[in-house]
Design an enzyme around this catalytic site. Structure first.
Site, mmCIF file in Angstrom:
data_model
loop_
_atom_site.group_PDB
_atom_site.id
_atom_site.type_symbol
_atom_site.label_atom_id
_atom_site.label_comp_id
_atom_site.label_asym_id
_atom_site.label_seq_id
_atom_site.Cartn_x
_atom_site.Cartn_y
_atom_site.Cartn_z
ATOM 1 N N ASP A 72 -10.705 10.918 10.186
ATOM 2 C CA ASP A 72 -10.401 10.349 9.403
ATOM 3 C C ASP A 72 -11.787 9.148 8.544
ATOM 4 O O ASP A 72 -11.112 8.395 8.004
ATOM 5 C CB ASP A 72 -9.434 10.847 8.568
ATOM 6 C CG ASP A 72 -8.691 10.671 7.146
ATOM 7 O OD1 ASP A 72 -9.944 10.943 6.199
ATOM 8 O OD2 ASP A 72 -7.704 10.794 6.101
ATOM 9 N N GLY A 101 0.856 -0.749 -0.064
ATOM 10 C CA GLY A 101 -0.525 0.019 0.450
ATOM 11 C C GLY A 101 0.696 1.385 -0.468
ATOM 12 O O GLY A 101 1.951 1.106 0.330
ATOM 13 N N TYR A 157 -0.657 8.840 3.879
ATOM 14 C CA TYR A 157 -0.047 8.217 5.542
ATOM 15 C C TYR A 157 1.432 7.595 5.839
ATOM 16 O O TYR A 157 2.070 7.542 6.546
ATOM 17 C CB TYR A 157 -1.105 7.232 6.214
ATOM 18 C CG TYR A 157 -2.816 7.704 7.002
ATOM 19 C CD1 TYR A 157 -2.515 8.206 8.086
ATOM 20 C CD2 TYR A 157 -3.733 7.640 6.255
ATOM 21 C CE1 TYR A 157 -3.794 8.957 8.356
ATOM 22 C CE2 TYR A 157 -4.479 8.100 6.220
ATOM 23 C CZ TYR A 157 -4.314 8.942 7.991
ATOM 24 O OH TYR A 157 -6.285 9.891 8.093
ATOM 25 N N GLY A 158 1.602 6.873 4.717
ATOM 26 C CA GLY A 158 2.601 6.379 4.559
ATOM 27 C C GLY A 158 3.075 5.111 3.459
ATOM 28 O O GLY A 158 1.696 4.434 3.347
ATOM 29 N N LYS A 168 4.599 0.419 8.682
ATOM 30 C CA LYS A 168 3.643 1.745 7.564
ATOM 31 C C LYS A 168 5.565 2.947 7.924
ATOM 32 O O LYS A 168 5.609 2.753 8.483
ATOM 33 C CB LYS A 168 2.755 1.952 8.348
ATOM 34 C CG LYS A 168 2.520 3.279 7.611
ATOM 35 C CD LYS A 168 1.269 3.957 7.940
ATOM 36 C CE LYS A 168 0.948 4.289 9.460
ATOM 37 N NZ LYS A 168 -0.803 4.960 10.071
#
Length: 507
Positions: A393, A283, A287-288, A303
């Site tokens: 979010d 992914g 966010y990273g 992450k």
């Protein structure tokens, strides 16, 4: 020592006439289930046994010759050794000790014998190397096999020497072609091999013994391999139990003290992700970058945060407490601003709503379960003291799903940073449908902001419609009493009354 009873089964040639096996197509010589058993003392001598047989079968002792039946490696039973006159005075126990040193395949459930009825043409003196050939005839026209008789052979003779006798037994003409085969396998299916008629029976037996020895060695190695595999599986299970216990203890410690976070060295992360290789990347969001890896035999998600500020923001929120429907953070690596999470194999909720990658539609039971779980997680966050925690979010892409379709909220802190001065500007286009309208005017992030986002997610789960138009569509359907036309049929038979009530509440 008190004598004990043993079972003796004595088969005769007439016992070989019945076909046994797969519908008579292939059969062993004797069906010992049909042969009468004698219960005798183990100290009974062979001569005494012959007297018992004489009474049972009305065959004089002088007309008897007994052969020992043994089970061969191919699964068939064959008479392999005639008992000599010198063995008449030996007890069954003595014979057993003698034979156990000679034969590999004695039956542990009892002794099986073949009774040969002697006549004037029977050979009188047989050596241990002499034997019997049992003939089965295969009729290709009838696709049947039948037993037709037996022939004595000397160890030094060849199959070619007994062809006339075999032709006579089988009813063949003198010049009629005859093919000879030997059983090399019987269970689980029959297999035969062509016989070289010019090799003596003793040479053939020698080759058979070599084959049997090899088969025995293969069986021994297989047993050894199976034992080693079993030991390895036990050891592996032990390590898994130790790992599970360690994880359980860690979870208990974290429950008792939410401040506990494992600090992983960067070497662990580099090894788990092959130096953060694209092959391990699963992914890439605001966010990273997220990587799949294995640390200490446990599959995890790693992450790499976009910035140290975002990393610190998310750590501060996750440290506030743990909940079964909030993704479990196992630890962190401050050196590279990385978070190590539990691995959730089913991806995110957004992919399941749109059936990405060929995934099947979620059933209405799973959808309602997810709604309840997100409500539970938000209630936990909003109830924190002294200040409520707000996700800010909440979208389907920030809700992960485990192997059992249990949902867990992830990715905290982005909108909080957006509302503060700085350079972190998240894209609003994808977020707008989920943002509370008041938030855009006041800039104040409150628990109601999450509640509004939850309402949009619920309507998405109910209808499967895109979030940008969903509120308007559902409102119109409720006014026109046509909500049933919007309910996502791919989820199964929704309880319509409850669905309508939920839609009315959140629209």
């Amino acid at each position: 020592m008190q004598p004990r009873n043993i079972s003796i089964k004595v088969a005769r040639e007439e016992d070989m006439s019945s076909q046994i096996g797969n519908d008579g197509f292939y059969f062993d010589l004797v069906d010992f289930d049909r042969v009468k058993a004698f219960q005798i003392a183990d100290n009974m001598t062979m001569s005494r046994l012959k007297m018992e047989i004489a009474v049972e079968f009305s065959i004089p002792v002088q007309c008897q010759r007994l052969w020992l039946f043994c089970k061969r490696q191919n699964g068939t039973w064959r008479p392999v050794k005639p008992f000599s006159t010198e063995e008449n005075n030996l007890s069954m126990t003595s014979l057993g000790r003698l034979l156990s040193r000679t034969f590999l395949f004695l039956n542990p459930d009892g002794v099986k014998l073949f009774l040969e009825v002697l006549n004037d043409s029977s050979p009188k003196n047989l050596s241990n190397n002499d034997g019997l050939v049992f003939l089965k005839l295969y009729d290709p026209e009838q696709t049947q096999i039948r037993y037709i008789g037996m022939v004595f052979v000397k160890a030094s003779s060849r199959p070619s020497d007994i062809l006339p006798k075999l032709r006579s037994l089988a009813g063949f003409c003198a010049d009629e072609e005859m093919e000879l085969y030997e059983e090399i396998k019987f269970e689980p299916s029959a297999m035969c091999d062509a016989i070289d008629a010019n090799i003596t029976f003793s040479e053939s037996q020698g080759e058979q013994m070599k084959i049997l020895a090899l088969e025995e060695e293969v069986a021994r190695l297989k047993r050894q391999s199976d034992l080693q595999t079993e030991k390895a599986n036990i050891e592996c299970q032990r390590f898994k139990c130790e790992r599970d216990n360690a994880v359980r203890q860690l979870n208990e410690l974290q429950d008792q003290n939410p401040q506990i976070f494992l600090e992983f060295p960067i070497t662990n992360l580099l090894q788990a992700t092959q130096n953060f290789s694209d092959l391990c990347k699963v992914g890439d969001t605001e966010y990273g970058c997220v990587y799949k890896g294995i640390i200490h035999d446990t599959t995890v998600a790693i992450k790499l945060s976009r910035s140290d500020t975002l990393f610190q923001q998310e750590v501060s929120i996750l440290r506030q407490g743990r909940h079964p429907n909030i993704v479990n953070c196992i630890g962190k690596c401050s050196e590279v601003s990385a978070l190590v999470y539990e691995w959730l194999p089913k991806g995110n909720l957004q992919d399941h709503i749109v059936c990405a990658h060929g995934s099947p539609p979620l059933s209405w039971q799973i959808r309602t379960q997810i709604i309840g779980e997100i409500c539970s997680a938000l209630l936990f966050l909003h109830s924190r003291e002294p200040h409520a925690l707000v996700h800010g979010d909440l979208r389907p892409c920030n809700i992960l799903v485990d192997a059992n379709f249990r949902s867990k909220i992830c990715n905290f802190g982005m909108l909080t940073l957006f509302l503060q001065p700085g350079d972190h500007q998240p894209a609003l286009t994808a977020r707008l449908p989920y943002l509370e309208p008041e938030l855009l005017t006041t800039g104040e992030l409150t628990p109601l902001s999450d509640v509004y986002s939850l309402g949009v997610i619920i309507l998405c789960l109910l209808t499967g419609l895109p979030p940008l138009i969903i509120a308007k569509k559902v409102s119109e359907a409720l006014v026109n009493n046509s909500l049933h036309t919007l309910i996502d049929k791919s989820a199964g038979n929704w309880p319509y009354v409850q669905s309508q009530a939920v839609s009315r509440h959140w629209s």
